[in-house]
Design an enzyme around this catalytic site. Structure first.
Site, mmCIF file in Angstrom:
data_model
loop_
_atom_site.group_PDB
_atom_site.id
_atom_site.type_symbol
_atom_site.label_atom_id
_atom_site.label_comp_id
_atom_site.label_asym_id
_atom_site.label_seq_id
_atom_site.Cartn_x
_atom_site.Cartn_y
_atom_site.Cartn_z
ATOM 1 N N LYS A 20 35.624 46.660 41.140
ATOM 2 C CA LYS A 20 35.731 45.323 41.742
ATOM 3 C C LYS A 20 34.360 44.837 42.215
ATOM 4 O O LYS A 20 34.099 44.712 43.407
ATOM 5 C CB LYS A 20 36.739 45.389 42.894
ATOM 6 C CG LYS A 20 37.464 44.103 43.130
ATOM 7 C CD LYS A 20 38.714 44.312 43.942
ATOM 8 C CE LYS A 20 39.254 43.023 44.504
ATOM 9 N NZ LYS A 20 39.756 42.081 43.498
ATOM 10 N N GLU A 28 43.756 41.411 30.961
ATOM 11 C CA GLU A 28 44.380 41.004 32.225
ATOM 12 C C GLU A 28 44.088 39.548 32.529
ATOM 13 O O GLU A 28 43.271 38.908 31.868
ATOM 14 C CB GLU A 28 43.920 41.900 33.374
ATOM 15 C CG GLU A 28 42.445 41.808 33.701
ATOM 16 C CD GLU A 28 42.089 42.631 34.957
ATOM 17 O OE1 GLU A 28 42.917 42.762 35.874
ATOM 18 O OE2 GLU A 28 40.954 43.138 34.995
ATOM 19 N N ARG A 50 39.268 52.990 45.332
ATOM 20 C CA ARG A 50 38.722 52.049 44.343
ATOM 21 C C ARG A 50 37.348 51.542 44.769
ATOM 22 O O ARG A 50 36.452 51.375 43.940
ATOM 23 C CB ARG A 50 39.710 50.891 44.140
ATOM 24 C CG ARG A 50 39.395 50.032 42.926
ATOM 25 C CD ARG A 50 40.523 49.091 42.582
ATOM 26 N NE ARG A 50 40.709 48.080 43.611
ATOM 27 C CZ ARG A 50 41.724 47.204 43.643
ATOM 28 N NH1 ARG A 50 42.646 47.230 42.695
ATOM 29 N NH2 ARG A 50 41.815 46.310 44.593
HETATM 30 C C1 LIG Z 1 40.646 41.182 38.068
HETATM 31 C C2 LIG Z 1 41.761 41.631 38.945
HETATM 32 N N1 LIG Z 1 42.766 42.345 38.397
HETATM 33 C C3 LIG Z 1 43.798 42.781 39.130
HETATM 34 C C4 LIG Z 1 43.873 42.523 40.495
HETATM 35 C C5 LIG Z 1 45.029 43.020 41.284
HETATM 36 O O1 LIG Z 1 44.670 44.167 41.993
HETATM 37 P P1 LIG Z 1 45.442 44.576 43.302
HETATM 38 O O2 LIG Z 1 46.872 44.702 42.951
HETATM 39 O O3 LIG Z 1 44.855 45.886 43.693
HETATM 40 O O4 LIG Z 1 45.210 43.499 44.293
HETATM 41 C C6 LIG Z 1 42.861 41.775 41.099
HETATM 42 C C7 LIG Z 1 42.905 41.494 42.537
HETATM 43 O O5 LIG Z 1 42.411 42.278 43.307
HETATM 44 C C8 LIG Z 1 41.778 41.341 40.320
HETATM 45 O O6 LIG Z 1 40.793 40.620 40.869
#
Ligand SMILES: Cc1ncc(COP(=O)(O)O)c(C=O)c1O
Length: 345
Positions: A193, A229, A90
């Protein structure tokens, strides 16, 4: 920078059973640099400060991306990291969108292994419910005044012990649908991210919090008709027919936790659907959860939209509890790691 004695005192004073989710200075972080077209192999550094040009691209043009993953002290005493390959991939996706150089999964995992090993005394003991949070950061550091990608990059990884989010059981929280702001653009950077995505989410998150809602829920930025989300976690729900449903959207982050929970749900015999979820379908769920690395699952008690409020209960539902127990059971080595998700340090 804290002195050796100050660091030792901070370390000795850690109350493992009552850790929160906040920054703490530790022994070292690891920093790898990309210069003249190649990555060096990285160095463990005790000083948690960075010096860079005032014209660094991460400061002006948002060439900054990060990750979040965790290491766990397992039942057998070994320390294992949960799915670092996924975070490496990612972060590479984020890097490529920023026009920064790629790195291999092996390179990333080696940095993770070295920084966790050097800070092994900060991994909370088995049974405390805590873990070592691992925060990789990828930044363009070369000076540039025209809008263009940097030629120099740093990939650094910091770690710190964090506590379980739920000390007295998983208490459901209220969520507010954000109608006036988006966290990402329709064809923007929501799937990766980038630091900038979080800058954009600060204000709507503050507004939601001030109204009494710990988590904001964003709709798809193009039509505001479909669920996207939460501010820092993916949305999933268990329908009244027992189906695990989660949004398929081009503007949400691909959550490692959500992907893992979908697999666990299938392993437990549940049907899993990744599809568009219309806001009118929020009433079809028996349980709703927010999922992410920090908390695994946050149960949601109610979702408030401009048109309607949907209730899911003041206590955590049975399916969310089962999924949470299964996930944390794998992470702490209490259940078999059948999918080879754990990376041993
Ligand atoms: C916007 C967002 N969505 C989803 C997630 C969850 O992702 P992960 O399960 O990889 O931590 C996060 C946290 O990292 C996030 O900041």
């Amino acid at each position: 920078m804290a002195s050796q004695e100050e660091l030792k005192k901070i370390r000795d004073d850690i109350d493992w059973a009552n850790l929160g989710f906040s920054y703490m200075p530790v022994k070292t972080h690891i920093r790898a640099s990309y210069r003249n077209g190649a990555w060096n192999k990285g160095e463990l550094l005790p000083d948690p400060t960075i010096t860079m040009s005032i014209a660094a691209t991460c400061l002006h043009y948002g060439q900054a991306a990060f990750e979040g993953l965790k290491a766990f002290r397992c039942k057998d005493g070994a320390v294992r990291v949960f799915r670092p390959d996924e975070n490496a991939n990612r972060l590479n996706l984020s890097a490529s969108r920023l026009l920064g150089p790629a790195f291999s999964v092996e390179f990333f995992n080696d940095l993770v292994r070295r920084v966790v090993l050097d800070n092994i005394e900060y991994v909370p003991p088995y049974g405390s419910g805590g873990s070592l949070y691992i925060r990789p950061l990828y930044i363009g550091v070369g000076p540039q005044i025209g809008v263009a990608p940097s030629s120099d990059y740093d990939l650094l990884i910091m770690v710190m012990p964090v506590g379980p989010y739920y000390k007295g059981g998983m208490k459901p929280v209220r969520a507010l649908v954000i109608e006036d702001y988006d966290r990402a653009a329709p064809l923007g950077t929501g799937t990766i991210k980038l630091g900038g995505n979080y800058g954009a989410s600060l204000k709507p998150a503050k507004i939601a919090k001030e109204k009494g809602f710990p988590i904001p829920l964003f709709m798809d930025p193009k039509t505001h008709q479909y669920v996207d989300e939460f501010g820092t976690s993916n949305f999933f729900g268990i329908t009244k027919k027992g189906v695990y449903a989660t949004p398929d959207s081009p503007s949400i982050l691909g959550s490692v936790t959500n992907k893992s929970l979908q697999q666990i749900a299938e392993d437990l015999g549940m049907k899993v659907e990744r599809r568009h979820i219309h806001r009118n379908e929020l009433g079809d769920f028996a349980e709703v959860g927010a999922c992410g690395t920090a908390v695994v699952i946050t149960p949601v008690s109610e979702i408030v939209t401009v048109e309607k409020t949907y209730f899911y209960g003041e206590t955590c539902g049975p399916t969310l509890k089962k999924l949470y127990n299964h996930m944390t059971g794998i992470q702490y080595g209490e259940l078999p790691d059948t999918h080879h998700w754990l990376f041993e340090i």
